[in-house]
Design a protein around this motif. Structure first.
Motif, PDB file in Angstrom:
ATOM      1  N   ARG B  44       0.844  -1.188   0.000  1.00  0.00           N
ATOM      2  CA  ARG B  44       0.000   0.000   0.000  1.00  0.00           C
ATOM      3  C   ARG B  44       0.884   1.243   0.000  1.00  0.00           C
ATOM      4  N   LEU B  45       0.531   2.196  -0.827  1.00  0.00           N
ATOM      5  CA  LEU B  45       1.330   3.392  -1.000  1.00  0.00           C
ATOM      6  C   LEU B  45       1.106   4.358   0.158  1.00  0.00           C
ATOM      7  N   ILE B  46       2.205   4.820   0.757  1.00  0.00           N
ATOM      8  CA  ILE B  46       2.119   5.755   1.874  1.00  0.00           C
ATOM      9  C   ILE B  46       2.230   7.196   1.348  1.00  0.00           C
ATOM     10  N   TYR B  47       3.323   7.499   0.698  1.00  0.00           N
ATOM     11  CA  TYR B  47       3.584   8.795   0.090  1.00  0.00           C
ATOM     12  C   TYR B  47       4.412   8.573  -1.174  1.00  0.00           C
ATOM     13  N   TYR B  48       4.356   9.572  -2.047  1.00  0.00           N
ATOM     14  CA  TYR B  48       5.262   9.543  -3.177  1.00  0.00           C
ATOM     15  C   TYR B  48       5.693  10.958  -3.517  1.00  0.00           C
ATOM     16  N   SER B  49       6.759  11.007  -4.337  1.00  0.00           N
ATOM     17  CA  SER B  49       7.314  12.276  -4.776  1.00  0.00           C
ATOM     18  C   SER B  49       7.563  12.182  -6.271  1.00  0.00           C
ATOM     19  N   ALA B  50       6.793  12.937  -7.018  1.00  0.00           N
ATOM     20  CA  ALA B  50       6.912  12.867  -8.482  1.00  0.00           C
ATOM     21  C   ALA B  50       8.170  13.562  -8.987  1.00  0.00           C
ATOM     22  N   SER B  51       8.694  14.476  -8.204  1.00  0.00           N
ATOM     23  CA  SER B  51       9.921  15.171  -8.591  1.00  0.00           C
ATOM     24  C   SER B  51      10.488  15.841  -7.353  1.00  0.00           C
ATOM     25  N   GLU B  52      11.722  16.251  -7.460  1.00  0.00           N
ATOM     26  CA  GLU B  52      12.369  16.940  -6.340  1.00  0.00           C
ATOM     27  C   GLU B  52      11.535  18.148  -5.944  1.00  0.00           C
ATOM     28  N   GLY B  53      11.231  18.259  -4.648  1.00  0.00           N
ATOM     29  CA  GLY B  53      10.478  19.403  -4.166  1.00  0.00           C
ATOM     30  C   GLY B  53       8.990  19.182  -4.065  1.00  0.00           C
TER      31      GLY B  53
END
Lengths: 110, 117
Positions: B44-53
């Protein structure tokens, strides 16, 4: 939202038996479909993928065909080995991060 | 080629303690992810970051915070650990931007096994 349903395990097979693990999906648009494998104590690694309808992914003797008409991506192998014992995850991605099924544990006995 | 690395591999915490799980990738990928794996629940996905920042919540973000420190590193913090957070945590990365979010392979780290007593 997008979802993946795969057959519940565990699945226990004798060496050289035929394997099928069923996977169906619900998604908007045209997702890509994946099978990941997790060996004991390790992270997930990509087994195979298919990016459009009727594509067949294959690797290490495993195959799966992207069937848009039945929204399925079943994993098959003609002759399993003890070394194939692992947990197998079906997954999809479209405009979202990967969505996984709950996993199917396969045990192959000699 | 190290791929995706995670530290620590194992951790035991007491309820209420805090800790940070570290993740780094050396593939110059833009997107990074944190998942938890529980028996019978898949990943299960908790958090993600599509790009720096940038960071975004996933399916189960409550009780967690994340920091995308730079392009290589993406950390997950538990401010006040609870027994319900006992799990195996996986970090992953994917190329995207400049690649193809539909077809790019997602690569996983070896996992951190966390027990909260």
């Amino acid at each position: 939202g997008d979802s993946v349903t795969q057959m519940e395990g565990p699945v226990t097979l004798s060496e050289e038996a035929f394997l099928t693990i069923n996977c169906t999906y619900t998604a908007t648009g045209y997702p890509s479909l994946f099978w990941y494998v997790q060996y004991p104590g390790e992270g997930l690694q990509l087994l195979l993928k298919a990016t459009k309808a009727d594509d067949k992914g294959s690797n290490k003797g495993f195959e799966a065909t992207y069937r848009k008409e039945t929204t399925s991506f079943h994993l098959e192998k003609g002759s399993v080995q003890v070394s194939d014992s692992a947990v197998y995850f079906c997954a999809l991605t479209g405009n979202t991060p990967l969505v996984f099924g709950k996993g199917t544990r396969l045990s192959v006995i000699a | 080629n190290a791929g995706v690395t995670q530290t620590p591999k194992f951790q035991v915490l007491k309820t209420g303690q805090s800790m940070t799980l570290q993740c780094a990738q050396d593939m110059n990928h833009n997107s990074m992810y944190w998942y938890r794996q529980d028996p019978g629940m898949g990943l299960r996905l908790i958090y993600y970051s599509a790009s720096e920042g940038t960071t975004d919540k996933g399916e189960v973000p409550n009780g967690y915070n994340v920091s995308r420190l730079n392009k290589r590193e993406f950390s997950l913090r538990l401010e006040s650990a609870a027994p319900s957070q006992t799990s195996v945590y996986f970090c992953a990365s994917r190329r995207e931007r400049g690649g193809n979010r539909y077809t790019d392979t997602q690569y996983f780290g070896p996992g951190t096994r966390l027990t909260v007593l």
